[in-house]
Design an enzyme around this catalytic site. Structure first.
Site, PDB file in Angstrom:
ATOM      1  CG  ASN A   1      -1.194  -4.943   3.925  1.00  0.00           C
ATOM      2  OD1 ASN A   1      -0.191  -4.522   3.190  1.00  0.00           O
ATOM      3  ND2 ASN A   1      -1.750  -4.110   4.522  1.00  0.00           N
ATOM      4  CE  LYS A   2      -2.503  -7.266  -4.134  1.00  0.00           C
ATOM      5  NZ  LYS A   2      -3.240  -7.645  -5.244  1.00  0.00           N
ATOM      6  CE  LYS A   3       0.436   1.249   0.463  1.00  0.00           C
ATOM      7  NZ  LYS A   3      -0.612   2.526   0.760  1.00  0.00           N
TER       8      LYS A   3
ATOM      9  CG  ASP B   1      -6.029  -4.543  14.804  1.00  0.00           C
ATOM     10  OD1 ASP B   1      -4.981  -4.629  14.500  1.00  0.00           O
ATOM     11  OD2 ASP B   1      -6.670  -3.641  14.868  1.00  0.00           O
TER      12      ASP B   1
END
Length: 462
Positions: free
Chosen positions: A186-188, A254
């Site tokens: 994800n972006k983080k 998931d």
């Protein structure tokens, strides 16, 4: 034929306590939840398995559990679902995450787990099992929750020995995923891996290409929450989000991993797989808990979000100026193209679809009737300007349509200030109106043999 997918990673139990909360405890300033329902479901890599089963895949799982009642429960649950189960046991607690939920809101989560790496002997046993069974599968999914199963040794050996694609949902040390077919942070997570914050489109591009190159990946997908996904292959491509309502994001990652693996194992390309994964995620975030999405639910959801033709997407100059300013402020990439679009045909649709893939928002300028008449002759246009604009606005690829009176869209382009200006391939070697305003000009080849002029000539010869 059903795709056969092998999952490796950290399995756990997701424990849910659903209840009602309408009072404060007299013992301390905390809420009291009256439990009305309790559920135990497969979590972590187990939720990936659940999603694959919901799609209709045949699934195998390799993981490690503790020598405890929770480990026994997991093994039995996998076997009941018809999963080829390879669970190794260690003297450690089986991971269990308990969530207390009231009024569709998560109040608190309690974790029972051991995060240290599994023992060297257990790692070797995992690799022995992998070597023995991999020939039975079409694709491998690595679901890393940083609970100790996917050590660097295990991960790298699986990637190097695998004869089929390996997709990874990563955590923390990205170096151990070197050489994977695909990873989907994800972006983080991506920001942490590259060492700088992804704040805008340029940061995203820089981070994506850096990870793909440095980790020697075939492909990379960065999930961007409400902003959809970014795919990095030969080029970067954006897939917008499709979620209508978000109740709970638990397990959405998931679902995306499972959907990507399932679609690719079924023969889809990565863009098609990402669109499918986006739809699946849109279904599950509308449910509470680590949910799944069936193919029927995904098809129904896709039908429900299809854009209805409406004049609401047809804007005047004043309206599009405000919209464009807001889009730029939010860091959205605006794509602009224009034309007469007198008789909408396959060539137009494919051209507009390709244009939309270049950014986040596609704005189409349409020549007015008077403008078309000046450019094409007194017998044109065939269809009046509002009809042409309405048909364009009904296309999924098109976000906004603006009718302009001038012979060129230069004044409109000055207002929109697009990031990308798109024209047909026949503009090669020619000056494109507005190229001095847009950040980038892209030419897209038309579909051979498809043109409004050709259609009009055939109509006249009938």
């Amino acid at each position: 034929m059903k795709p056969r997918i092998l999952v490796l990673g950290d399995v756990m139990i997701d424990h849910y306590l659903f209840g009602k909360c309408d009072r404060i405890s007299p013992e301390a300033p905390v809420q009291v939840v009256d439990v009305q329902k309790e559920e135990l479901v497969l979590g972590g890599a187990g939720n990936v398995v659940n999603n694959l089963l919901a799609f209709g895949a045949e699934v195998g799982i390799i993981s490690v559990v503790g020598e405890d009642a929770n480990g026994i429960w997991l093994e039995q649950r996998f076997q009941e679902k018809g999963v080829q189960t390879y669970l190794l046991k260690e003297n450690r607690p089986t991971t269990k995450k308990s969530r207390i939920i009231a009024s569709n809101q998560q109040i608190v989560r309690v974790d029972r787990e051991e995060k240290k790496e599994i023992e060297s002997l257990t790692q070797q046993k995992i690799l022995n099992v992998f070597d023995r069974v991999i020939k039975e599968y079409d694709l491998v999914l690595l679901s890393d929750y940083d609970k100790g199963v996917l050590t660097k040794e295990v991960t790298q050996t699986v990637i190097q020995r695998s004869s089929v694609p390996v997709f990874v949902d990563p955590k923390n040390d990205f170096e151990k995923y070197r050489g994977a077919t695909l990873i989907k942070p994800n972006k983080k997570e991506a920001s942490k891996a590259v060492g700088f914050l992804i704040k805008n489109e340029e940061d995203l591009k820089r981070a994506g290409w850096k990870l793909k190159k440095e980790l020697d990946l075939q492909s990379l997908i960065v999930t961007l929450s409400e902003e959809g996904m970014a795919i990095f292959e030969e080029e970067m491509m954006r897939i917008p989000t499709v979620a209508k309502e978000v109740y709970d994001v638990t397990g959405a990652g998931d679902t995306v991993l499972a959907a990507l693996g399932y679609a690719v194992a079924k023969g889809k390309n990565l863009k098609e797989a990402a669109v499918f994964a986006n739809l699946a995620a849109g279904v599950v975030v509308g449910k509470v808990g680590a949910a799944t999405a069936t193919l029927e639910e995904i098809e129904e959801y896709e039908r429900s979000i299809r854009k209805a033709p409406t004049e609401e997407f047809i804007k005047d100059f004043e309206e599009i100026e405000l919209i464009s300013k807001d889009l730029h402020k939010r860091g959205k990439r605006i794509v602009f193209t224009n034309g007469c679009f007198d008789i909408l045909h396959l060539g137009h649709v494919k051209y507009l679809q390709k244009a939309k893939e270049l950014g986040d928002v596609l704005i189409v300028g349409v020549n007015s009737d008077a403008s078309v008449k000046r450019l094409k002759g007194d017998d044109r246009p065939i269809n009046p300007q509002f009809d042409r604009a309405y048909l364009l606005a009904s296309l999924e690829a098109v976000d906004y349509v603006v009718i302009f009176e001038e012979d060129t869209p230069y004044e409109l382009i000055k207002i929109v200030k697009p990031d990308i200006l798109v024209k047909g391939g026949d503009y090669k070697g020619k000056e494109v109106v507005g190229s001095d305003i847009a950040k980038e000009v892209r030419l897209i080849d038309f579909v051979e043999g498809k043109s409004t002029t050709a259609i009009v000539e055939r109509m006249r010869s009938c």
